[in-house]
Design an enzyme around this catalytic site. Structure first.
Site, PDB file in Angstrom:
ATOM      1  N   THR A  68       3.258 -20.169  -1.967  1.00  0.00           N
ATOM      2  CA  THR A  68       2.289 -20.183  -0.863  1.00  0.00           C
ATOM      3  C   THR A  68       1.396 -21.409  -0.923  1.00  0.00           C
ATOM      4  O   THR A  68       1.356 -22.193   0.008  1.00  0.00           O
ATOM      5  CB  THR A  68       1.415 -18.925  -0.773  1.00  0.00           C
ATOM      6  OG1 THR A  68       2.230 -17.776  -0.600  1.00  0.00           O
ATOM      7  CG2 THR A  68       0.480 -19.013   0.440  1.00  0.00           C
ATOM      8  N   GLU A 111      -1.186  -5.791  -1.865  1.00  0.00           N
ATOM      9  CA  GLU A 111      -1.713  -7.063  -1.376  1.00  0.00           C
ATOM     10  C   GLU A 111      -2.276  -6.793   0.009  1.00  0.00           C
ATOM     11  O   GLU A 111      -1.615  -6.181   0.847  1.00  0.00           O
ATOM     12  CB  GLU A 111      -0.634  -8.145  -1.313  1.00  0.00           C
ATOM     13  CG  GLU A 111      -1.173  -9.500  -0.838  1.00  0.00           C
ATOM     14  CD  GLU A 111      -0.115 -10.587  -0.828  1.00  0.00           C
ATOM     15  OE1 GLU A 111       0.720 -10.602  -1.750  1.00  0.00           O
ATOM     16  OE2 GLU A 111      -0.115 -11.408   0.105  1.00  0.00           O
ATOM     17  N   ASN A 142       8.130 -10.120  -4.843  1.00  0.00           N
ATOM     18  CA  ASN A 142       7.142 -10.096  -3.773  1.00  0.00           C
ATOM     19  C   ASN A 142       7.761 -10.238  -2.386  1.00  0.00           C
ATOM     20  O   ASN A 142       8.401 -11.245  -2.063  1.00  0.00           O
ATOM     21  CB  ASN A 142       6.131 -11.226  -3.982  1.00  0.00           C
ATOM     22  CG  ASN A 142       5.052 -11.219  -2.934  1.00  0.00           C
ATOM     23  OD1 ASN A 142       4.144 -10.389  -2.971  1.00  0.00           O
ATOM     24  ND2 ASN A 142       5.140 -12.131  -1.968  1.00  0.00           N
ATOM     25  N   GLU A 143       7.542  -9.207  -1.546  1.00  0.00           N
ATOM     26  CA  GLU A 143       7.907  -9.235  -0.133  1.00  0.00           C
ATOM     27  C   GLU A 143       9.356  -9.649   0.112  1.00  0.00           C
ATOM     28  O   GLU A 143       9.674 -10.288   1.122  1.00  0.00           O
ATOM     29  CB  GLU A 143       6.950 -10.152   0.648  1.00  0.00           C
ATOM     30  CG  GLU A 143       5.529  -9.605   0.682  1.00  0.00           C
ATOM     31  CD  GLU A 143       4.542 -10.535   1.379  1.00  0.00           C
ATOM     32  OE1 GLU A 143       4.977 -11.604   1.858  1.00  0.00           O
ATOM     33  OE2 GLU A 143       3.347 -10.207   1.427  1.00  0.00           O
ATOM     34  N   ARG A 163      -3.655  -9.761   9.435  1.00  0.00           N
ATOM     35  CA  ARG A 163      -2.543  -8.914   9.836  1.00  0.00           C
ATOM     36  C   ARG A 163      -2.734  -7.532   9.252  1.00  0.00           C
ATOM     37  O   ARG A 163      -3.430  -7.396   8.238  1.00  0.00           O
ATOM     38  CB  ARG A 163      -1.202  -9.500   9.392  1.00  0.00           C
ATOM     39  CG  ARG A 163      -1.109  -9.727   7.874  1.00  0.00           C
ATOM     40  CD  ARG A 163       0.137 -10.490   7.519  1.00  0.00           C
ATOM     41  NE  ARG A 163       0.073 -10.852   6.112  1.00  0.00           N
ATOM     42  CZ  ARG A 163       0.772 -11.830   5.558  1.00  0.00           C
ATOM     43  NH1 ARG A 163       1.574 -12.550   6.297  1.00  0.00           N
ATOM     44  NH2 ARG A 163       0.673 -12.094   4.284  1.00  0.00           N
ATOM     45  N   TRP A 177       7.191 -13.987  -7.705  1.00  0.00           N
ATOM     46  CA  TRP A 177       7.496 -14.480  -6.358  1.00  0.00           C
ATOM     47  C   TRP A 177       8.805 -15.279  -6.396  1.00  0.00           C
ATOM     48  O   TRP A 177       9.604 -15.197  -5.483  1.00  0.00           O
ATOM     49  CB  TRP A 177       6.390 -15.389  -5.844  1.00  0.00           C
ATOM     50  CG  TRP A 177       5.282 -14.747  -5.096  1.00  0.00           C
ATOM     51  CD1 TRP A 177       5.020 -14.868  -3.757  1.00  0.00           C
ATOM     52  CD2 TRP A 177       4.240 -13.902  -5.615  1.00  0.00           C
ATOM     53  NE1 TRP A 177       3.893 -14.152  -3.420  1.00  0.00           N
ATOM     54  CE2 TRP A 177       3.387 -13.551  -4.547  1.00  0.00           C
ATOM     55  CE3 TRP A 177       3.947 -13.409  -6.882  1.00  0.00           C
ATOM     56  CZ2 TRP A 177       2.276 -12.733  -4.701  1.00  0.00           C
ATOM     57  CZ3 TRP A 177       2.835 -12.590  -7.055  1.00  0.00           C
ATOM     58  CH2 TRP A 177       2.016 -12.257  -5.975  1.00  0.00           C
TER      59      TRP A 177
END
Length: 700
Positions: free
Chosen positions: A116, A281, A204-205, A403, A158
């Site tokens: 990120t 998160e 992660n995600e 979001r 990640w």
């Protein structure tokens, strides 16, 4: 400035919507219907009484409030701060009964790739190599633990080093190998740093693999870490919950269901699992007044609406350059180590409203809910007579998170009467009251203000006038403290001239360099016979299993994004990479690093150089190779070369190699060169290269 975060978030949402959406269509419909029903109750004129009691026993165990360092490199500049400022910043985050007093610290398990804001170092660059000194997350966990020995520690990957992928773009090809990699991180934390990790996540995600989760549980158990819980899957509640309900072995392996940005709702499927539900998160909103409102609203309503018992903010601290993605989406800002300046912001004090009056292991009472004219209240107890009630009346426009989208609702000023019953009636006679005025009118001075004691009436009643955009804590706990230090130094621009010879600084990264692809670390040349004993070295030799679309090269930035007319000089030595570069006016980093524009001067090992306006080397301004008339001096492979790249008078570009001028160029409008940006160093491919004697200064 919040728009900066929102615009970037829209891109990420569109790319990963199926991964990070917290709801199914049915859940979204139920949320919207609920909000419509709730908004219709607003406007009731009479006072409303709300019972607070334990007559029906306790509800869910409270698991805490935390912050996330990582995803990625969000704490990068923190280690550069001089004392006493660094310790002050850490106190604001982790010291109990002082500011945020966080219960949880979640960190990235680095994989040498962009996640990120930058890249974080792996602890294993091959199956047979281990190193537990790289990076700064070990240091940060120890600092947090020193301040709060009870803090919960979580690790989540990640990205992964290339060897984990076994030739694929996923980490699940060899599940035991991947599980062992995570287990060794947990083991390294304990053996090398005295840190007991409480939980680890999956990926992660990104898609989870059921058999991998079971394998991870098995490997942890076999190596003495049965007390380390697994959080799955750091994405959405629904698919993980459905898998758990249909697979008993998976249910045994997973301790906590973690979702990202759930919008305060978990859904019936997740609640049917009977697992703790965490917003593992959340928030990630610019830390202005609206960001503080977002955080205040979701800290209450995550439980009130979704039975979510822990919430972790991304990110813990904005210790990365402002002009990287997601500017200041954090609980505190500290991105000027050169000046010592840092900023207390609203979300820091919003956090204190819950953390300073509770602890993990407390219980939510069943008597929590929404206020009749908008807002919510949550009540918690330690089961030993202590009681904490948190009330928020955040308006829609002053509490929008990045979001998911927030359905419309209304809030009005209101009189609120709380009526204590059960074991609290007649026993709790006074409550300490702390208050924060949020919304656009808020200031740091108006946040987390001690309003003294509130007397409980003979029938257990407490009557309050609660205006819109107010956050109030009522508690039997009397140890709370706002916490303060003398004002830090004033904000200042990145200093020029700036020099680094990359001597050891106690961390593996050089001060102020922010890696955007690959990994650049200080390196000691034990056998060096020249002045290059300590250097900066790009060390990633193969493409990792990535989280973003990283460029296939190493790339690190430094400095002030406003730099326009500066000169950078550096000694460079390619080792096994295809080439190296020096750059100015670099305009992008983070997951957009592949799209970076600027002025990039490349030196290739095929004995050529090229000046481009992009990191992908597609837009060339000048090029030269050995044998051409423009070839005035040799670039020495496997040797040190001194390179200077300068921009002056906005458009004049000049470059020198080993003292000889090799190019001049006048920037034209059609060149599409950014007007300003970071300085940068990098490689033309993954592979090792060294840098030394770095200097950047105003152009002549």
């Amino acid at each position: 400035m919040m728009e900066h975060c929102v615009k970037l978030a829209v891109v990420l949402i569109l790319l990963n919507f199926y991964l990070i959406s917290a709801f199914s269509h049915d859940e979204n419909r139920r949320v919207i219907e609920f909000e419509k029903e709730f908004s219709n109750t607003v406007g009731i004129d009479q006072d409303t009484s709300y019972p607070i009691n334990d007559n029906g026993g306790f509800a869910h165990k409270f698991n805490g409030i935390g912050g996330l360092s990582g995803g990625g490199a969000t704490s990068r500049l923190l280690v550069n701060y001089a004392e006493p400022y660094r310790s002050q910043i850490l106190d604001f985050l982790f010291k109990p009964n002082f500011a945020a007093s966080l219960h949880i610290l979640k960190v990235e398990i680095g994989g040498d790739a962009q996640s990120t804001e930058g890249t974080e170092a792996t602890h294993m660059r091959s199956e047979n190599e281990e190193n537990y000194t790289r990076g700064y997350e070990w240091w940060l966990m120890k600092e947090a633990k020193a301040r709060n020995p009870d803090i919960t520690l979580i690790g989540l990957p990640w990205t992964w080093p290339s060897w984990i992928g076994q030739g694929t773009v996923l980490p699940y090809e060899n599940k035991t190998l991947t599980a062992t990699y995570i287990m060794k991180w947990v083991k390294g934390a304990k053996e090398h740093h005295g840190l007991a990790i409480n939980y680890v996540g999956i990926w992660n995600e990104r898609p989870y693999n059921v058999e991998y989760i079971k394998t991870l549980r098995k490997v942890l158990d076999e190596n003495g870490f049965s007390d380390v819980g697994i959080i799955a899957s750091d994405n959405s509640f629904i698919p993980t919950s459905e898998s758990i309900l249909h697979d008993g072995d998976l249910a045994k392996a997973v301790e906590v269901i973690g979702a990202h940005y759930p919008g305060t709702y978990s859904g019936t499927v997740a609640q049917e699992t009977k697992k703790p539900l965490w917003a593992s998160e959340d928030y990630s909103t610019f830390n202005d007044a609206v960001g503080a409102g977002c955080w205040a609203r979701i800290l209450n309503q995550n439980y009130v609406n979704g039975n979510i018992t822990a919430t972790i903010a991304w990110n813990l601290i904005a210790s990365y350059y402002d002009d990287l993605p997601y500017k200041r989406c954090s609980l505190l800002t500290a991105n000027e180590p050169w000046s010592g300046h840092y900023e207390q912001v609203g979300p820091l004090w919003v956090t204190a409203h819950t953390t300073q009056f509770t602890k993990p292991g407390w219980y939510y009472l069943k008597t929590t809910g929404h206020l009749s004219k908008g807002g919510s209240y949550a009540a918690l107890t330690d089961g030993k007579g202590n009681l904490t009630i948190v009330i928020e009346t955040l308006s829609h426009d002053q509490s929008i998170c990045i979001r998911p989208p927030l359905p419309s609702y209304d809030v009005a000023d209101q009189n609120v009467t709380l009526t204590l019953g059960g074991s609290f009636k007649g026993v709790v006679k006074v409550l300490n009251m702390w208050q924060s005025q949020l919304g656009q009118a808020s200031t740091i001075d108006s946040m987390f203000v001690n309003k003294g004691k509130v007397t409980v009436g003979s029938e257990g009643e407490i009557s309050l006038f609660v205006p819109t955009n107010m956050l109030i804590t009522l508690s039997t706990i009397n140890t709370a403290m706002k916490g303060s230090y003398p004002m830090p130094p004033a904000s200042a621009a990145f200093p020029l001239p700036y020099t680094d010879t990359f001597e050891s600084n106690g961390f593996s990264e050089a001060y102020n360099f922010a890696d955007q692809s690959g990994k650049f670390e200080t390196y000691y040349n034990a056998s060096a016979m020249d002045d290059h004993k300590w250097t900066l070295r790009q060390v990633v030799t193969a493409r990792p299993v990535t989280w973003c679309d990283d460029p296939d090269l190493g790339f690190t930035v430094i400095g002030d994004y406003s730099w326009s007319n500066v000169a950078v000089s550096v000694d460079v030595k390619p080792e096994d990479t295809y080439g190296v570069f020096v750059a100015l006016r670099v305009d992008k980093g983070g997951c957009d690093a592949r799209e970076a524009s600027g002025l990039f001067l490349w030196f290739m090992t095929n004995r050529s150089w090229v000046l481009t306006t992009d990191i992908m080397r597609e837009n060339r301004l000048q090029r030269c190779a050995i044998g051409w008339e423009c070839w005035v001096t040799e670039f020495q492979e496997q040797e040190w070369n001194q390179v200077t790249l300068e921009v002056s008078k906005d458009t004049n570009v000049v470059a020198y190699l080993n003292g000889a001028k090799i190019l001049e160029h006048t920037i034209k409008k059609e060149d599409a060169v950014p007007a300003n940006g970071f300085a940068a160093l990098g490689t033309a491919s993954f592979g090792k290269a060294q840098y030394d004697s770095f200097t950047v200064k105003p152009s002549s």
